[in-house]
Scaffold this active site. Sequence first.
Site, PDB file in Angstrom:
ATOM      1  N   HIS A 120      -1.208  -1.471  -4.322  1.00  0.00           N
ATOM      2  CA  HIS A 120      -2.478  -1.159  -3.657  1.00  0.00           C
ATOM      3  C   HIS A 120      -2.576   0.350  -3.437  1.00  0.00           C
ATOM      4  CE1 HIS A 120      -5.941  -2.175  -1.075  1.00  0.00           C
ATOM      5  NE2 HIS A 120      -5.502  -1.242  -0.248  1.00  0.00           N
TER       6      HIS A 120
ATOM      7  N   MET B 225      -9.089   7.926  -0.310  1.00  0.00           N
ATOM      8  CA  MET B 225      -9.923   8.318   0.840  1.00  0.00           C
ATOM      9  C   MET B 225     -10.500   9.708   0.613  1.00  0.00           C
ATOM     10  SD  MET B 225      -7.527   7.056   3.969  1.00  0.00           S
ATOM     11  CE  MET B 225      -6.620   5.505   3.895  1.00  0.00           C
TER      12      MET B 225
ATOM     13  N   ASP C 212      -6.372  -6.376   4.587  1.00  0.00           N
ATOM     14  CA  ASP C 212      -5.791  -5.030   4.571  1.00  0.00           C
ATOM     15  C   ASP C 212      -5.807  -4.427   5.967  1.00  0.00           C
ATOM     16  OD1 ASP C 212      -4.948  -2.494   3.863  1.00  0.00           O
ATOM     17  OD2 ASP C 212      -6.685  -2.030   2.604  1.00  0.00           O
TER      18      ASP C 212
ATOM     19  N   SER D 200       0.854  -1.192   0.000  1.00  0.00           N
ATOM     20  CA  SER D 200       0.000   0.000   0.000  1.00  0.00           C
ATOM     21  C   SER D 200       0.883   1.232   0.000  1.00  0.00           C
ATOM     22  CB  SER D 200      -0.886   0.018   1.242  1.00  0.00           C
ATOM     23  OG  SER D 200      -1.385   1.339   1.428  1.00  0.00           O
TER      24      SER D 200
ATOM     25  N   HIS E 210      -8.420   0.768  -4.012  1.00  0.00           N
ATOM     26  CA  HIS E 210      -9.325   0.587  -2.864  1.00  0.00           C
ATOM     27  C   HIS E 210     -10.011   1.915  -2.587  1.00  0.00           C
ATOM     28  CE1 HIS E 210      -9.466  -0.386   1.778  1.00  0.00           C
ATOM     29  NE2 HIS E 210     -10.667  -0.302   1.239  1.00  0.00           N
TER      30      HIS E 210
ATOM     31  N   MET F  20     -12.173   4.169  -0.640  1.00  0.00           N
ATOM     32  CA  MET F  20     -12.817   4.439   0.656  1.00  0.00           C
ATOM     33  C   MET F  20     -13.530   5.776   0.522  1.00  0.00           C
ATOM     34  SD  MET F  20      -9.692   3.073   2.992  1.00  0.00           S
ATOM     35  CE  MET F  20      -8.573   3.151   1.605  1.00  0.00           C
TER      36      MET F  20
ATOM     37  N   ASP G  87      -4.798   3.427  -1.964  1.00  0.00           N
ATOM     38  CA  ASP G  87      -5.852   3.759  -1.001  1.00  0.00           C
ATOM     39  C   ASP G  87      -6.416   5.146  -1.263  1.00  0.00           C
ATOM     40  OD1 ASP G  87      -6.008   1.481   0.789  1.00  0.00           O
ATOM     41  OD2 ASP G  87      -3.927   1.954   1.291  1.00  0.00           O
TER      42      ASP G  87
ATOM     43  N   MET H  38     -11.229  -5.773   5.627  1.00  0.00           N
ATOM     44  CA  MET H  38     -10.444  -4.834   6.441  1.00  0.00           C
ATOM     45  C   MET H  38     -10.130  -5.494   7.774  1.00  0.00           C
ATOM     46  SD  MET H  38      -9.958  -2.287   4.504  1.00  0.00           S
ATOM     47  CE  MET H  38      -8.954  -1.470   5.747  1.00  0.00           C
TER      48      MET H  38
HETATM   49  C1  DX5 Z   1      -6.186   1.627   5.604  1.00  0.00           C
HETATM   50  C2  DX5 Z   1      -5.717   1.236   4.223  1.00  0.00           C
HETATM   51  C3  DX5 Z   1      -4.577   0.301   4.222  1.00  0.00           C
HETATM   52  C4  DX5 Z   1      -3.332   0.782   4.901  1.00  0.00           C
HETATM   53  C5  DX5 Z   1      -2.651  -0.402   5.521  1.00  0.00           C
HETATM   54  O1  DX5 Z   1      -7.398   2.308   5.507  1.00  0.00           O
HETATM   55  O2  DX5 Z   1      -6.777   0.640   3.495  1.00  0.00           O
HETATM   56  O3  DX5 Z   1      -4.293  -0.157   2.895  1.00  0.00           O
HETATM   57  O4  DX5 Z   1      -2.440   1.428   4.039  1.00  0.00           O
HETATM   58  O5  DX5 Z   1      -1.570   0.042   6.255  1.00  0.00           O
HETATM   59  P1  DX5 Z   1      -0.757  -0.893   7.230  1.00  0.00           P
HETATM   60  O6  DX5 Z   1      -0.242  -2.052   6.412  1.00  0.00           O
HETATM   61  O7  DX5 Z   1       0.340  -0.014   7.717  1.00  0.00           O
HETATM   62  O8  DX5 Z   1      -1.679  -1.337   8.320  1.00  0.00           O
HETATM   63 ZN    ZN Z   2      -6.373  -0.367   1.476  1.00  0.00          ZN
END
Ligand code: DX5
Ligand code: ZN
Length: 230
Positions: A36, A40, A176, A11, A69, A71, A38, A140
């Site tokens: 990956h 948001m 994740d 990620s 991903h 969010m 993320d 998650m």
């Molecule tokens: C959290 C993200 C993850 C995050 C994971 O909302 O979806 O992908 O980057 O980070 P680590 O591996 O540090 O828990």
């Molecule tokens: Zn993620």
Amino acid sequence: MNSRPILIAPSILASDFARLGEEVRAVDEAGADWIHLDVMDGHFVPNITFGPPVVKAIRAASKKVFDVHLMIAAADSYLEPFADAGADIITVHAEAGPHLDRSLQAIRALGKKAGVSLNPATPESAIEYVLDKLDLILLMTVNPGFGGQAFIPAMLEKIRRTHAMIGDRPIHIEVDGGVALDTAPLVTAAGADVLVAGSAVFKGGTRSAYTANIGAIRDAARVGLASAAA
Ligand code: DX5
Ligand code: ZN
């Protein structure tokens, strides 16, 4: 799905955003299977990251699968921009929009693989009636919004139940949040085949560190898989 190869998806949330393109190239060369991403929105989760223009800008840095991903609340109007930007897999949250079935159909209509993500409190039964429209289930293992959080142990049972629910359908189970050397064998033993890792991959800050980190996570994941098969 336990016979499937284990895939590691770093990620980039944990990367150096000032050097994002270089970081994507570095984890690609370090052995990442997927990248990956993320996304948001500051509404669905209490954090804001980046959108389609950034995905488009880093697309040239890697030919690996871009695992996006989302969010974001009401993702439907953003599916096409992310597809155009270079996403290969687009994952929406079951909790984020009113019409999950429609969102999944829209992703596949764009020619992309369709994923659905479940927050820790959402039961796997939420997706029982859309299994035939799915390529990936993203469980998650922390509450979404931030990297570096602690893995929630109760999610191991959800991984097992999800694995049983999908049967022999060709659906990836991706996990994740808080995936590291200690938790990787647990999630693969429970049935996960794609491991997202942010902090555990990007610690050290160099390509050689990323190579060692990805290799160590992959080895730990294989130990879990072997224990499940035994
Ligand atoms: C959290 C993200 C993850 C995050 C994971 O909302 O979806 O992908 O980057 O980070 P680590 O591996 O540090 O828990
Ligand atoms: Zn993620």
